[in-house]
Design a protein around this motif. Structure first.
Motif, PDB file in Angstrom:
ATOM      1  N   SER A   7      38.196  -5.622  37.378  1.00 27.87           N
ATOM      2  CA  SER A   7      37.907  -5.068  36.397  1.00 27.87           C
ATOM      3  C   SER A   7      37.194  -4.454  35.650  1.00 27.87           C
ATOM      4  N   GLY A   8      36.787  -3.465  35.377  1.00 31.41           N
ATOM      5  CA  GLY A   8      34.833  -2.992  34.798  1.00 31.41           C
ATOM      6  C   GLY A   8      34.779  -1.570  35.491  1.00 31.41           C
ATOM      7  N   GLY A   9      35.546  -1.076  36.343  1.00 29.30           N
ATOM      8  CA  GLY A   9      34.781   0.367  37.234  1.00 29.30           C
ATOM      9  C   GLY A   9      35.626   0.979  36.010  1.00 29.30           C
ATOM     10  N   GLY A  10      35.180   2.430  37.232  1.00 29.54           N
ATOM     11  CA  GLY A  10      35.270   4.008  36.025  1.00 29.54           C
ATOM     12  C   GLY A  10      34.345   4.812  37.003  1.00 29.54           C
ATOM     13  N   LEU A  11      34.031   5.675  35.988  1.00 29.01           N
ATOM     14  CA  LEU A  11      33.120   6.885  36.110  1.00 29.01           C
ATOM     15  C   LEU A  11      31.730   6.432  35.616  1.00 29.01           C
ATOM     16  N   VAL A  12      30.478   6.918  36.672  1.00 29.59           N
ATOM     17  CA  VAL A  12      29.446   6.970  36.283  1.00 29.59           C
ATOM     18  C   VAL A  12      28.570   7.803  36.563  1.00 29.59           C
ATOM     19  N   GLN A  13      27.939   8.333  36.246  1.00 26.96           N
ATOM     20  CA  GLN A  13      26.603   9.382  36.952  1.00 26.96           C
ATOM     21  C   GLN A  13      25.568   8.335  37.900  1.00 26.96           C
ATOM     22  N   PRO A  14      25.420   9.481  38.664  1.00 28.74           N
ATOM     23  CA  PRO A  14      24.000   8.442  39.557  1.00 28.74           C
ATOM     24  C   PRO A  14      23.342   8.206  39.037  1.00 28.74           C
ATOM     25  N   GLY A  15      22.566   6.522  39.353  1.00 31.42           N
ATOM     26  CA  GLY A  15      21.544   6.079  38.928  1.00 31.42           C
ATOM     27  C   GLY A  15      22.456   5.151  37.803  1.00 31.42           C
ATOM     28  N   TRP A 110      44.135 -11.942  47.224  1.00 34.52           N
ATOM     29  CA  TRP A 110      43.359 -10.865  47.347  1.00 34.52           C
ATOM     30  C   TRP A 110      43.480  -9.942  46.104  1.00 34.52           C
ATOM     31  N   GLY A 111      42.797  -9.481  45.261  1.00 32.51           N
ATOM     32  CA  GLY A 111      42.859  -8.830  43.605  1.00 32.51           C
ATOM     33  C   GLY A 111      43.439  -7.025  44.265  1.00 32.51           C
ATOM     34  N   GLN A 112      43.785  -6.825  43.418  1.00 25.86           N
ATOM     35  CA  GLN A 112      44.392  -5.074  43.406  1.00 25.86           C
ATOM     36  C   GLN A 112      43.395  -3.833  43.156  1.00 25.86           C
ATOM     37  N   GLY A 113      42.537  -3.956  42.756  1.00 25.36           N
ATOM     38  CA  GLY A 113      41.236  -3.376  43.351  1.00 25.36           C
ATOM     39  C   GLY A 113      41.111  -2.678  41.878  1.00 25.36           C
ATOM     40  N   THR A 114      39.746  -1.908  42.157  1.00 26.22           N
ATOM     41  CA  THR A 114      39.091  -0.764  40.694  1.00 26.22           C
ATOM     42  C   THR A 114      38.685   0.006  41.274  1.00 26.22           C
ATOM     43  N   GLN A 115      39.073   0.975  41.038  1.00 29.56           N
ATOM     44  CA  GLN A 115      38.146   1.959  41.825  1.00 29.56           C
ATOM     45  C   GLN A 115      36.695   2.283  41.066  1.00 29.56           C
ATOM     46  N   VAL A 116      35.738   2.681  41.263  1.00 31.58           N
ATOM     47  CA  VAL A 116      34.580   3.152  40.919  1.00 31.58           C
ATOM     48  C   VAL A 116      34.185   4.503  41.358  1.00 31.58           C
ATOM     49  N   THR A 117      33.730   5.465  40.682  1.00 26.07           N
ATOM     50  CA  THR A 117      33.318   6.775  41.581  1.00 26.07           C
ATOM     51  C   THR A 117      31.493   7.364  40.568  1.00 26.07           C
ATOM     52  N   VAL A 118      31.432   7.676  41.386  1.00 30.07           N
ATOM     53  CA  VAL A 118      29.175   7.939  40.849  1.00 30.07           C
ATOM     54  C   VAL A 118      29.771   9.745  41.367  1.00 30.07           C
ATOM     55  N   SER A 119      29.058  10.014  40.613  1.00 30.83           N
ATOM     56  CA  SER A 119      29.345  11.403  39.982  1.00 30.83           C
ATOM     57  C   SER A 119      28.788  11.528  38.915  1.00 30.83           C
ATOM     58  N   SER A 120      28.319  12.664  39.164  1.00 30.28           N
ATOM     59  CA  SER A 120      27.856  13.753  37.994  1.00 30.28           C
ATOM     60  C   SER A 120      28.885  14.712  37.633  1.00 30.28           C
TER      61      SER A 120
END
Length: 120
Positions: A7-15, A110-120
């Protein structure tokens, strides 16, 4: 059976920062090593960081100084604190653990995976 749930993935801005968690459950006797891997679109899955039960840690060169792995042995949980995120960190992040299980034998799960997206 042993299961891992990230858990804990998501969309975040650079930095920015994110903290991933991975909780293990099931017929666990002892977990030896816990890892975080990631896989970006069109690329091979790569090791990000690993931590042994005794606390020995290794990191991929690309994340050294930015990511911190830790674990809670009492709760069979591993964390990945990610700071200074870059667009190239965008990937699906997977948790992996190996150890021994009840009533006997070993597991490598293995877990199922969580998406991390770094984008402005």
């Amino acid at each position: 059976q042993v299961q891992l749930v990230e858990s804990g993935g998501g969309l975040v801005q650079p930095g920015g920062s994110l903290r991933l968690s991975c909780a293990a459950s099931g017929s666990i006797r002892s977990i030896n090593v816990m890892y975080w891997y990631r896989q970006a679109p069109g690329k091979e899955r790569e090791l990000v960081a690993g931590i042994t039960r005794g606390g020995y840690i290794n990191y991929a060169d690309s994340v050294k100084g930015r990511f911190t792995i830790s674990r809670d042995n009492a709760n069979d949980t591993v964390y990945l604190q990610m700071n200074g995120l870059k667009p190239e960190d965008t990937a699906v992040y997977y948790c992996n653990a190996d150890g021994s299980r009840w009533p006997g034998g070993r597991f490598d799960t293995w877990g199922q995976g969580t998406q991390v997206t770094v984008s402005s």
